[in-house]
Design an enzyme around this catalytic site. Structure first.
Site, PDB file in Angstrom:
ATOM      1  N   LYS A 191       0.887  -1.169   0.000  1.00 16.97           N
ATOM      2  CA  LYS A 191       0.000   0.000   0.000  1.00 16.97           C
ATOM      3  C   LYS A 191       0.921   1.215   0.000  1.00 16.97           C
ATOM      4  CE  LYS A 191      -1.902   3.057   1.954  1.00 16.97           C
ATOM      5  NZ  LYS A 191      -1.686   4.486   1.581  1.00 16.97           N
ATOM      6  N   GLY A 244       6.517   4.929   8.322  1.00 18.68           N
ATOM      7  CA  GLY A 244       5.724   6.158   8.290  1.00 18.68           C
ATOM      8  C   GLY A 244       5.808   6.859   9.630  1.00 18.68           C
ATOM      9  N   SER A 245       4.805   7.638   9.927  1.00 17.93           N
ATOM     10  CA  SER A 245       4.867   8.474  11.135  1.00 17.93           C
ATOM     11  C   SER A 245       4.579   7.666  12.396  1.00 17.93           C
ATOM     12  CB  SER A 245       3.840   9.594  11.014  1.00 17.93           C
ATOM     13  OG  SER A 245       2.539   9.046  10.958  1.00 17.93           O
ATOM     14  N   THR A 246       5.049   8.175  13.500  1.00 21.99           N
ATOM     15  CA  THR A 246       4.805   7.531  14.795  1.00 21.99           C
ATOM     16  C   THR A 246       3.310   7.528  15.118  1.00 21.99           C
ATOM     17  OG1 THR A 246       7.007   8.008  15.605  1.00 21.99           O
ATOM     18  CG2 THR A 246       5.282   7.804  17.273  1.00 21.99           C
ATOM     19  N   GLU A 267       8.586   1.085  11.356  1.00 18.38           N
ATOM     20  CA  GLU A 267       9.709   2.030  11.220  1.00 18.38           C
ATOM     21  C   GLU A 267       9.090   3.414  11.210  1.00 18.38           C
ATOM     22  OE1 GLU A 267      12.749   1.066  11.254  1.00 18.38           O
ATOM     23  OE2 GLU A 267      12.545  -1.065  10.790  1.00 18.38           O
ATOM     24  N   CYS A 302      13.603  10.321   7.601  1.00 12.32           N
ATOM     25  CA  CYS A 302      13.416   9.906   8.995  1.00 12.32           C
ATOM     26  C   CYS A 302      14.705  10.114   9.766  1.00 12.32           C
ATOM     27  CB  CYS A 302      12.984   8.454   9.048  1.00 12.32           C
ATOM     28  SG  CYS A 302      14.065   7.359   8.120  1.00 12.32           S
ATOM     29  N   GLU A 401       9.090  16.344  14.769  1.00  8.85           N
ATOM     30  CA  GLU A 401       9.673  16.004  13.475  1.00  8.85           C
ATOM     31  C   GLU A 401       9.119  16.961  12.424  1.00  8.85           C
ATOM     32  OE1 GLU A 401       8.489  12.264  11.675  1.00  8.85           O
ATOM     33  OE2 GLU A 401      10.552  11.902  11.072  1.00  8.85           O
TER      34      GLU A 401
HETATM   35  P1  NAD Z   1       2.224   8.611   7.363  1.00  7.98           P
HETATM   36  O1  NAD Z   1       2.317   7.875   8.662  1.00  7.98           O
HETATM   37  O2  NAD Z   1       1.303   9.744   7.257  1.00  7.98           O
HETATM   38  O3  NAD Z   1       1.818   7.593   6.202  1.00  7.98           O
HETATM   39  C1  NAD Z   1       2.543   6.412   5.964  1.00  7.98           C
HETATM   40  C2  NAD Z   1       1.637   5.423   5.271  1.00  7.98           C
HETATM   41  O4  NAD Z   1       0.589   5.067   6.163  1.00  7.98           O
HETATM   42  C3  NAD Z   1       0.971   5.959   4.007  1.00  7.98           C
HETATM   43  O5  NAD Z   1       0.939   4.937   3.040  1.00  7.98           O
HETATM   44  C4  NAD Z   1      -0.430   6.290   4.492  1.00  7.98           C
HETATM   45  O6  NAD Z   1      -1.401   6.243   3.492  1.00  7.98           O
HETATM   46  C5  NAD Z   1      -0.655   5.185   5.509  1.00  7.98           C
HETATM   47  N1  NAD Z   1      -1.697   5.470   6.496  1.00  7.98           N
HETATM   48  C6  NAD Z   1      -2.101   6.675   6.964  1.00  7.98           C
HETATM   49  N2  NAD Z   1      -3.129   6.521   7.830  1.00  7.98           N
HETATM   50  C7  NAD Z   1      -3.370   5.204   7.923  1.00  7.98           C
HETATM   51  C8  NAD Z   1      -4.307   4.419   8.644  1.00  7.98           C
HETATM   52  N3  NAD Z   1      -5.197   4.963   9.472  1.00  7.98           N
HETATM   53  N4  NAD Z   1      -4.271   3.077   8.489  1.00  7.98           N
HETATM   54  C9  NAD Z   1      -3.367   2.498   7.679  1.00  7.98           C
HETATM   55  N5  NAD Z   1      -2.481   3.182   6.954  1.00  7.98           N
HETATM   56  C10 NAD Z   1      -2.466   4.524   7.079  1.00  7.98           C
HETATM   57  O7  NAD Z   1       3.733   9.005   7.014  1.00  7.98           O
HETATM   58  P2  NAD Z   1       4.252   9.807   5.735  1.00  7.98           P
HETATM   59  O8  NAD Z   1       3.884  11.232   5.909  1.00  7.98           O
HETATM   60  O9  NAD Z   1       3.847   9.096   4.503  1.00  7.98           O
HETATM   61  O10 NAD Z   1       5.829   9.619   5.870  1.00  7.98           O
HETATM   62  C11 NAD Z   1       6.606  10.401   6.690  1.00  7.98           C
HETATM   63  C12 NAD Z   1       6.921   9.671   7.979  1.00  7.98           C
HETATM   64  O11 NAD Z   1       7.606   8.443   7.678  1.00  7.98           O
HETATM   65  C13 NAD Z   1       7.861  10.446   8.878  1.00  7.98           C
HETATM   66  O12 NAD Z   1       7.403  10.389  10.205  1.00  7.98           O
HETATM   67  C14 NAD Z   1       9.188   9.682   8.744  1.00  7.98           C
HETATM   68  O13 NAD Z   1      10.049   9.813   9.841  1.00  7.98           O
HETATM   69  C15 NAD Z   1       8.713   8.294   8.566  1.00  7.98           C
HETATM   70  N6  NAD Z   1       9.760   7.455   7.971  1.00  7.98           N
HETATM   71  C16 NAD Z   1      10.412   6.551   8.764  1.00  7.98           C
HETATM   72  C17 NAD Z   1      11.427   5.764   8.232  1.00  7.98           C
HETATM   73  C18 NAD Z   1      12.130   4.734   9.080  1.00  7.98           C
HETATM   74  O14 NAD Z   1      12.724   3.834   8.501  1.00  7.98           O
HETATM   75  N7  NAD Z   1      12.077   4.822  10.397  1.00  7.98           N
HETATM   76  C19 NAD Z   1      11.783   5.902   6.896  1.00  7.98           C
HETATM   77  C20 NAD Z   1      11.102   6.843   6.110  1.00  7.98           C
HETATM   78  C21 NAD Z   1      10.087   7.613   6.661  1.00  7.98           C
END
Ligand code: NAD
Length: 497
Positions: A191, A244-246, A267, A302, A401
């Site tokens: 996804k 994605g985000s925390t 992650e 990240c 962040e």
């Molecule tokens: P996000 O958490 O908003 O979205 C990530 C993914 O989750 C997207 O595909 C989104 O559609 C999906 N998502 C959102 N709401 C959801 C829900 N309720 N149920 C299921 N899926 C859902 O993050 P973003 O804005 O896409 O990415 C940025 C974040 O990613 C930053 O916090 C960054 O630090 C983190 N990140 C972490 C790493 C790591 O390896 N630790 C690497 C890259 C990015």
């Protein structure tokens, strides 16, 4: 490296066939209800394509198909050496389509074309190849049993994996999940972020062409709160891997608890400290690395070195070097091969970043450079790399962040204070220290609660090193053989002889 000019990339962008449909059982398909959303480029505001807005019905179809494919054994029971060959072919096909994939990535999420081509495509294909090459070199275990018994400790694929990924490194994040998930024999549903769905769809087509059987790798573009949530709540998804985000990571743990207790590997975010001690071997190197650590990928990393901790005794000497290094990172049109800082992912994210810049000003941090939107004439979404000095760790720009090119500088007076400030964060993804003192380097590295630690450099590592976070930066690790643990169950088989 490519000799293509901006005009060449523009011409290719015009001719590009862009696919926005979902990919289920080896075929492109619209969302079950026909819904779509517009994919618009942050590079210059151009319309790219309509993308399938998948939802629960699509998740249902893809999971059922992935389960049937898994149980058929067509991939899960293929000899590891055969899976290896196909995965290496998949990686080779990605390299063969490097320019097309790089262009899609840049148009979709705004990063400089030179980075897409020089970092993202090779980084993603390397991850697929590395995992594929490893899989026929890993052995299971025989337990230390009494003479009349035999204990086998084997690893088996978990079954159906859902991989929810972000937009900042769409291909690389997808590949970090796909490499070990596919190598260990699972069926996967990716996804991608609604902000960057294009390269995942293209990767799935190339995987099929390489010989990965239909149904093993599926892609469901769409929103998080619709199709992402449906996958996370699904009773027949065995493992959910996420980057994605925390905030969303925490939500996914709840969804798993509310459904089938699927394994959840996360992650998440970071607010990494880059600590420059007075005895750094070369302050100029440290200054250049500090600028790169916040400007590369527009700071949408990240692991961005977003908190720069500087020992007060060298601060007056060091800060002009940082300002000069930041000047070398100007925003430019993302299709220009000379550009080092491209577009932010979209207008909403630009507003967030500008909001943090206002918060830094309101908290009376000293704005040394940047601080505004730029390149509006492109029709794209660009921000100036920005530097705040004389901040303290309680400020919002030090705690939250930002995910943009905004660097927060915090002075310190002792090693203990630097460690205390660095660890004073909900995150624990990465940190760097700059010192010539070997003992101090080791002691500080041990004291910092982070998953990746760099000494006299920023952001080192390759596929051989595990990557992931402490604290609210997540659990589990991507990359290296440790990543394979997420995609396998451990089975003990005890035989009476
Ligand atoms: P996000 O958490 O908003 O979205 C990530 C993914 O989750 C997207 O595909 C989104 O559609 C999906 N998502 C959102 N709401 C959801 C829900 N309720 N149920 C299921 N899926 C859902 O993050 P973003 O804005 O896409 O990415 C940025 C974040 O990613 C930053 O916090 C960054 O630090 C983190 N990140 C972490 C790493 C790591 O390896 N630790 C690497 C890259 C990015």
């Amino acid at each position: 490296m490519s000799n293509l000019t901006r005009a060449d990339w523009e011409a290719r962008a015009k001719a590009l066939q862009i696919e926005g449909r979902a990919f289920i059982h080896g075929a492109l398909c619209p969302a079950a209800d026909g819904a779509t959303f517009d994919c618009v480029s942050p590079v210059d505001g151009r319309f790219l394509t309509k993308v399938a807005a998948c939802d629960a019905a699509d998740a249902e179809k893809a999971v059922a198909d992935a389960r049937a494919t898994f149980e058929s054994g067509v991939w899960s029971q293929m000899a590891p050496a055969e899976r290896k060959k196909i995965m290496v072919r998949f990686a080779d096909l990605m390299d063969a389509h490097a320019e097309e994939l790089a262009l899609l990535e840049t148009l979709d999420m705004g990063k400089p074309i030179s980075d897409s081509l020089g970092v993202d495509v090779p980084g993603a294909s390397r991850a697929i190849r590395w995992s594929g090459e490893a899989i026929d070199k890993i052995y299971d275990e025989v337990a230390a049993t009494p003479h009349n018994e035999l204990g086998l400790v084997t690893r088996e694929p978990v079954g159906v994996v859902a991989a929810i990924v972000p937009w900042n490194f769409p291909m690389i994040m997808t590949a970090w999940k796909l490499g070990p998930a596919l190598a260990t024999g699972n069926s996967v549903i990716v996804k991608p972020s609604e902000k960057s769905p294009l390269t995942a769809i293209r990767m799935a087509q190339l995987a099929l062409e390489a010989g990965i059987p239909a149904g093993v790798l599926n892609v469901l573009p769409g929103y998080g709160h619709t199709v992402g949530k449906a996958l996370a709540l699904h009773m027949d998804v065995d493992t959910l891997v996420f980057t994605g985000s925390t905030k969303i990571a925490k939500q996914l743990m709840i969804y798993a608890g509310e459904s089938n207790m699927k394994r959840v590997w996360l992650e998440a975010g970071g607010k990494s400290a880059n600590i420059v001690f007075a005895d750094a071997p070369c302050l100029k190197d440290a200054a250049e690395a500090a600028a790169a650590a916040i400007c590369f990928n527009q700071g949408e990393m990240c692991t961005a070195g977003s908190r720069l901790l500087v020992e007060r005794s060298i601060k007056d000497q060091f800060m002009p070097m940082v300002v000069e290094a930041m000047q070398g990172w100007q925003a430019g049109h993302a299709l220009d091969p000379a550009t080092k800082v491209g577009a932010l992912v979209d207008q909403g994210h630009l507003n967030t970043v500008l909001g943090f810049i206002e918060a830094g000003k309101a908290d009376n941090a000293d704005l040394l450079c940047g601080g505004a939107q730029t390149l509006q004439e492109t029709g794209g979404v660009y921000v100036q790399p920005t530097l705040f000095d004389n901040a303290h760790n309680a400020m919002r720009i030090a705690q939250e962040e930002i995910f943009g090119p905004v660097l927060t500088v915090i002075p310190f007076d002792s090693t203990e204070e630097a460690i205390q400030i660095a660890n004073d964060s909900i995150y624990g993804l990465a940190a760097a220290i700059w010192t010539s003192n070997l003992s101090k380097a080791h002691q500080t590295a041990r004291a910092l609660r982070v998953g990746s630690m760099w000494v006299n450099q920023y952001d080192g590592g390759d596929m051989t090193a595990p990557f992931g976070g402490y604290k609210q930066s997540g659990n589990g690790r991507d990359k290296s053989l440790h990543a394979f643990d997420k995609y396998t169950e451990l089975k003990a088989t005890w035989i009476k002889l």
